[in-house]
Motif scaffolding. Structure first.
Motif, mmCIF file in Angstrom:
data_model
loop_
_atom_site.group_PDB
_atom_site.id
_atom_site.type_symbol
_atom_site.label_atom_id
_atom_site.label_comp_id
_atom_site.label_asym_id
_atom_site.label_seq_id
_atom_site.Cartn_x
_atom_site.Cartn_y
_atom_site.Cartn_z
ATOM 1 N N GLU A 208 0.489 -0.971 -0.189
ATOM 2 C CA GLU A 208 0.349 0.137 -0.354
ATOM 3 C C GLU A 208 0.885 1.116 -0.258
ATOM 4 N N LEU A 209 2.365 1.197 0.732
ATOM 5 C CA LEU A 209 3.076 1.835 0.613
ATOM 6 C C LEU A 209 3.620 2.721 -0.708
ATOM 7 N N CYS A 210 3.822 1.675 -1.083
ATOM 8 C CA CYS A 210 4.553 1.273 -2.564
ATOM 9 C C CYS A 210 3.732 2.128 -3.771
ATOM 10 N N GLY A 211 2.412 1.580 -3.371
ATOM 11 C CA GLY A 211 1.113 2.307 -4.297
ATOM 12 C C GLY A 211 0.342 3.415 -4.013
ATOM 13 N N LEU A 212 1.187 4.622 -2.825
ATOM 14 C CA LEU A 212 1.320 5.856 -3.030
ATOM 15 C C LEU A 212 1.454 6.309 -3.876
ATOM 16 N N THR A 213 0.481 7.594 -4.139
ATOM 17 C CA THR A 213 0.858 8.886 -5.061
ATOM 18 C C THR A 213 0.471 10.144 -4.342
ATOM 19 N N GLU A 214 0.225 10.861 -5.175
ATOM 20 C CA GLU A 214 0.273 12.101 -4.697
ATOM 21 C C GLU A 214 -0.978 12.748 -4.587
ATOM 22 N N THR A 215 -1.878 11.987 -5.198
ATOM 23 C CA THR A 215 -3.178 12.499 -4.746
ATOM 24 C C THR A 215 -3.602 11.573 -4.046
ATOM 25 N N LEU A 217 -2.021 11.913 -0.699
ATOM 26 C CA LEU A 217 -2.038 12.161 0.306
ATOM 27 C C LEU A 217 -2.427 13.786 0.427
ATOM 28 N N ASP A 218 -3.152 14.060 1.212
ATOM 29 C CA ASP A 218 -3.649 15.299 1.397
ATOM 30 C C ASP A 218 -2.751 15.587 2.851
ATOM 31 N N PHE A 219 -1.313 16.858 2.657
ATOM 32 C CA PHE A 219 -1.716 17.089 2.872
ATOM 33 C C PHE A 219 -1.507 18.059 3.712
ATOM 34 N N GLU A 220 -2.555 19.033 3.313
ATOM 35 C CA GLU A 220 -3.590 20.268 3.814
ATOM 36 C C GLU A 220 -4.293 19.407 5.398
ATOM 37 N N ASN A 221 -5.432 18.192 4.972
ATOM 38 C CA ASN A 221 -5.537 17.972 6.417
ATOM 39 C C ASN A 221 -5.068 16.453 6.797
ATOM 40 N N ARG A 222 -4.013 16.250 6.104
ATOM 41 C CA ARG A 222 -3.033 15.474 6.746
ATOM 42 C C ARG A 222 -3.861 13.870 6.915
ATOM 43 N N VAL A 223 -4.110 13.214 5.460
ATOM 44 C CA VAL A 223 -5.099 11.973 5.713
ATOM 45 C C VAL A 223 -4.456 11.967 4.526
ATOM 46 N N ILE A 224 -4.208 10.322 4.577
ATOM 47 C CA ILE A 224 -3.979 9.117 3.526
ATOM 48 C C ILE A 224 -5.078 8.598 3.145
ATOM 49 N N ASN A 225 -5.327 8.449 2.067
ATOM 50 C CA ASN A 225 -6.464 8.006 1.329
ATOM 51 C C ASN A 225 -5.796 6.089 0.590
ATOM 52 N N VAL A 226 -6.336 5.467 0.885
ATOM 53 C CA VAL A 226 -5.691 4.041 0.434
ATOM 54 C C VAL A 226 -7.002 3.262 -0.520
ATOM 55 N N ASP A 227 -6.423 3.253 -1.403
ATOM 56 C CA ASP A 227 -7.491 2.189 -1.701
ATOM 57 C C ASP A 227 -7.075 1.838 -3.543
ATOM 58 N N HIS A 228 -5.932 0.568 -3.194
ATOM 59 C CA HIS A 228 -4.623 0.564 -3.712
ATOM 60 C C HIS A 228 -3.622 -0.221 -3.504
ATOM 61 N N PRO A 243 -7.906 -3.129 -3.100
ATOM 62 C CA PRO A 243 -7.736 -4.530 -1.914
ATOM 63 C C PRO A 243 -8.724 -5.232 -1.679
ATOM 64 N N LYS A 244 -9.090 -6.245 -1.179
ATOM 65 C CA LYS A 244 -9.104 -7.404 -1.302
ATOM 66 C C LYS A 244 -10.888 -7.209 -0.795
ATOM 67 N N THR A 245 -10.995 -6.664 0.226
ATOM 68 C CA THR A 245 -12.123 -6.003 0.910
ATOM 69 C C THR A 245 -11.847 -4.640 0.690
ATOM 70 N N ARG A 250 -9.633 2.789 3.041
ATOM 71 C CA ARG A 250 -9.586 3.531 4.293
ATOM 72 C C ARG A 250 -9.008 4.588 4.047
ATOM 73 N N GLN A 251 -9.208 6.008 5.051
ATOM 74 C CA GLN A 251 -8.431 7.396 5.248
ATOM 75 C C GLN A 251 -7.606 7.201 6.330
ATOM 76 N N ILE A 252 -6.199 6.730 6.817
ATOM 77 C CA ILE A 252 -5.060 7.166 7.242
ATOM 78 C C ILE A 252 -4.786 8.282 8.545
ATOM 79 N N PRO A 253 -5.326 9.009 8.847
ATOM 80 C CA PRO A 253 -4.380 10.226 9.804
ATOM 81 C C PRO A 253 -2.619 10.411 10.057
#
Length: 276
Positions: A208-215, A217-228, A243-245, A250-253
């Motif tokens: 999940e970490l390796c799959g993150l892109t700039e879109t 990462l929400d630095f303004e609200n300090r949230v990580i959006n995970v959907d792949h 994700p399988k389920t 999810r969103q991670i602060p």
């Protein structure tokens, strides 16, 4: 069929063929198709090696669609098996007497004895549980096709074999500090220091970490959006998968430490972009 249809057909073949005994269900539809279209339908035998099944040719015109065998909900559980897991399960079934049983003859006692035999082979509880889930999904298709009335794999595995899975124990604060202190001063591992801070502070999987892109990462609200996630296959290379389920989306602060680590990770990339 067109290219998309052929690709879909191959995916359904892998799902429907997880249980060797399921060939009886497929054979019934083959026979029916050949009655309707004499000489035009290619038979699909659920037996043989996993490689033969995966490499089978697409059916001729008139062959009943494979997806009639795959139930809603069952497809997701079965199609997410990677090729190695699929080949391993096929090999186990080929070597076990369960694999040669007609699907309508398998009883709950047979399924439980299968679990006991797998345990005797030294297979871990978690692997047996995953295989049981796949077999349960395959037998569910037979219920949908009115071939059987009950699912023989519909039982709690821990009532048959002991769940000896060792629970995962999270690192203590002292252990985390010791790990990070070592990495920060080590010439080899210090380059992963910030990434490990992010992993520890978010609970992200490495994929999940390796799959993150700039879109994401929400630095303004300090949230990580995970959907792949970013995965790798020996056959096809790197690819993106959801994700399988649903709970995997999810969103991670970001904590202060994670936010600062991200800033350090992003800085070299921004400098390189500005340079070009």
């Amino acid at each position: 069929p067109d290219a998309a249809g052929v690709a879909d057909w191959h995916e359904e073949i892998k799902s429907a063929a997880l249980v060797i005994s399921y060939k009886n269900v497929v054979k019934k539809e083959d026979d029916l198709a050949n009655q309707q279209f004499p000489g035009k339908c290619q038979k699909f035998d659920g037996g043989g090696s996993a490689a033969q099944i995966r490499g089978a040719e697409p059916p001729a015109a008139g062959r009943p669609p494979i997806d009639t065998h795959v139930p809603e909900g069952g497809r997701a559980r079965m199609s997410t098996m990677n090729p190695k897991s699929f080949a391993r399960l096929m090999k186990l079934l080929e070597a076990d007497k369960l694999g040669s049983c007609p699907i309508d003859s398998v009883k709950p006692s047979d399924a439980k004895e299968w679990a006991l035999r797998m345990k005797e082979k030294g297979i871990s509880y978690k692997t047996i549980s995953n295989d049981k889930r796949s077999l349960k999904a395959a037998f569910y298709t037979a219920i949908q096709d009115d071939c059987i009335r009950k699912n023989p794999f519909d039982f709690q595995l821990n009532t048959v074999i002991e769940d000896d899975t060792e629970p995962k124990v999270p690192l203590t604060a002292e252990q985390e500090e010791s790990l990070l202190s070592f990495m920060q001063g080590d010439s080899v591992y210090q380059k992963y220091f910030d990434e490990v801070i992010i992993l520890l502070g978010t609970g992200l999987r490495i994929s999940e970490l390796c799959g993150l892109t700039e879109t994401d990462l929400d630095f303004e609200n300090r949230v990580i959006n995970v959907d792949h996630q970013l995965l790798r296959s020996a056959e096809t290379g790197y690819y993106i998968e959801k994700p399988k389920t649903q709970s995997g989306i999810r969103q991670i602060p970001m904590s202060e430490k994670v936010y600062e680590a991200w800033a350090r990770v992003e800085e070299p990339q921004k400098s390189e972009t500005d340079h070009y």
